[in-house]
Design an enzyme around this catalytic site. Structure first.
Site, short mmCIF file in Angstrom:
data_model
loop_
_atom_site.label_atom_id
_atom_site.label_comp_id
_atom_site.label_asym_id
_atom_site.label_seq_id
_atom_site.Cartn_x
_atom_site.Cartn_y
_atom_site.Cartn_z
N GLY A 137 47.03 52.07 107.86
CA GLY A 137 47.70 52.68 106.71
C GLY A 137 47.87 54.18 106.83
N GLU A 138 47.28 54.77 107.88
CA GLU A 138 47.47 56.22 108.06
C GLU A 138 48.89 56.49 108.56
OE1 GLU A 138 44.28 57.86 110.39
OE2 GLU A 138 42.81 57.43 108.82
N ARG B 111 50.63 60.79 84.97
CA ARG B 111 50.27 60.29 83.64
C ARG B 111 48.88 60.77 83.22
NH1 ARG B 111 52.51 54.24 84.54
NH2 ARG B 111 52.12 54.88 86.68
N GLN B 112 48.08 61.25 84.18
CA GLN B 112 46.82 61.92 83.81
C GLN B 112 47.15 63.41 83.80
OE1 GLN B 112 43.67 60.07 83.41
NE2 GLN B 112 43.08 61.93 82.32
N HIS C 57 56.69 62.88 83.83
CA HIS C 57 56.18 62.19 82.64
C HIS C 57 55.96 63.17 81.49
CE1 HIS C 57 54.31 59.21 80.24
NE2 HIS C 57 53.17 59.85 80.21
N ASP D 125 58.94 54.53 72.47
CA ASP D 125 58.05 55.07 71.44
C ASP D 125 58.58 56.43 71.00
OD1 ASP D 125 56.97 57.14 73.22
OD2 ASP D 125 55.94 55.47 74.20
N LYS E 199 55.55 50.37 66.88
CA LYS E 199 54.64 49.24 67.11
C LYS E 199 53.83 48.97 65.86
CE LYS E 199 53.55 49.79 71.96
NZ LYS E 199 52.65 50.45 72.87
N ARG F 7 50.58 46.54 64.72
CA ARG F 7 49.60 45.56 65.20
C ARG F 7 49.46 44.46 64.14
NH1 ARG F 7 46.69 44.52 69.16
NH2 ARG F 7 47.19 46.42 70.32
N ASP G 57 63.25 54.47 79.47
CA ASP G 57 61.88 55.00 79.64
C ASP G 57 61.85 55.87 80.89
OD1 ASP G 57 59.21 55.38 79.08
OD2 ASP G 57 58.68 53.25 79.11
C1 R5P Z 1 53.89 55.60 79.77
O1 R5P Z 1 53.28 56.56 79.47
C2 R5P Z 1 55.22 55.61 80.47
O2 R5P Z 1 56.12 56.50 79.89
C3 R5P Z 1 55.79 54.20 80.46
O3 R5P Z 1 56.14 53.86 79.12
C4 R5P Z 1 54.78 53.21 80.98
O4 R5P Z 1 54.38 53.59 82.28
C5 R5P Z 1 55.37 51.83 81.04
O5 R5P Z 1 54.37 50.95 81.50
P1 R5P Z 1 54.60 49.41 81.62
O6 R5P Z 1 55.91 49.21 82.36
O7 R5P Z 1 53.42 48.94 82.40
O8 R5P Z 1 54.65 48.83 80.24
#
Ligand code: R5P
Length: 285
Positions: A38-39, A94-95, A127, A163, A186, A188, A212
């Site tokens: 994998g290198e 995302r982090q 992101h 969202d 959303k 619940r 997205d």
């Molecule tokens: C989340 O923070 C991103 O903007 C996407 O909404 C997320 O990565 C989508 O994830 P999944 O396709 O697993 O629902």
């Protein structure tokens, strides 16, 4: 001014060709091999001494991230002048902050490494925009105008964000198309059941696009599409900049009610119907 050669990695060959055409730049000759463990082996065969260059590779999966760093180092070792790094997809973004004490902010760590052999940096639809502050000379560009052009062919009647936080992207696409936009909310219902519905707009008989930044497992979009179809949407289109499409994501979304999945080539796949080359060219200009 001589055009800047593009030193492209193996994960962005298609985008590199499109970009070379777009900005009328030559492609540097690069040899890349994956070893059985994998290198990655990288050799830049073109002469880069004294030339400003663009080093381009997407950063998914992990080996391609290492490959990008090796290409940057190769350009530096080869005596390149200014090095502009383009990571069309910024992995680990995302982090983008420490949500819990002790968490490592991976977007910042990558920025530190991207900066080592680089003078400027560009990415597409990160992101979170604020991650660009982790690096000097970083900028982002959006591929939403190109995605919107492709959505026009599908006769989209309205654009939805998955969202509220992602509303700006949906708004930009809707504006380009001259159609309304909204976001999904959303609710619940129980421990296992979540309902999603547009906050204000009605979808009966409509061609609906959900846009997205990243589609990963496709779970979010599959759930949303099922609800939209139950509400009478005629067609549901899933669009994103970065299509990771993990473990059957496209099938999952189609089973959920999505009629068409499209992405850009920041991560190259069969769904990459839109090139991000024009967007990257805008960032470079
Ligand atoms: C989340 O923070 C991103 O903007 C996407 O909404 C997320 O990565 C989508 O994830 P999944 O396709 O697993 O629902």
């Amino acid at each position: 001014m001589a055009p800047w050669p593009i030193v492209a990695g193996s994960a962005s060959r298609r985008l590199a060709r499109e970009l070379a055409e777009e900005i009328q730049a030559p492609l540097a000759e690069v040899e890349i091999k994956d070893f059985p463990d994998g290198e990655v082996y990288v050799r830049i065969a073109s002469e880069l001494a004294g030339r400003d260059v663009v080093v381009l590779n997407t950063t998914y999966p992990n080996a391609r991230l290492v490959e990008l760093m090796l290409l940057q180092a190769g350009a530096r070792n080869g005596g390149a002048g200014r090095i502009v790094t383009v990571a069309p997809y910024y992995a680990y973004s995302r982090q983008d902050m420490a949500f819990k004490p002790g968490e490592v902010v991976s977007a910042e760590v990558l920025a530190r490494h991207f900066s080592l052999d680089s003078d400027a940096f560009a990415t597409v639809d990160p992101h979170k925009e604020h991650i660009l502050k982790f690096m000097k000379g970083a900028r982002s560009v959006s591929a939403v105008p190109e995605i919107a052009e492709r959505l026009r062919l599908d006769g989209v009647d309205l654009v939805l964000a998955p969202d509220k936080g992602a509303r700006d992207r949906a708004e930009a696409a809707a504006h380009a198309l001259g159609v309304p936009h909204d976001h999904l909310e959303k609710t619940r219902i129980s421990g296992t059941e979540v309902r999603m519905a547009p906050k204000e707009l009605r979808v009966e008989g409509k061609v609906v696009a959900i846009i997205d930044d990243i589609i990963s497992t496709g779970g979010t979009i599959a759930t949303a599409a099922g609800e939209l179809k139950r509400m009478g949407a005629r067609r549901v289109i899933a669009a994103c900049t970065h299509g990771l499409f993990l473990s059957g994501a496209i099938e999952r979304m189609k089973a959920g009610g999505v009629d068409h999945v499209l992405a850009t080539d920041t991560i190259e796949s069969a769904a990459s119907e839109v090139s991000a080359a024009k967007a990257v060219a805008r960032a470079l200009r």
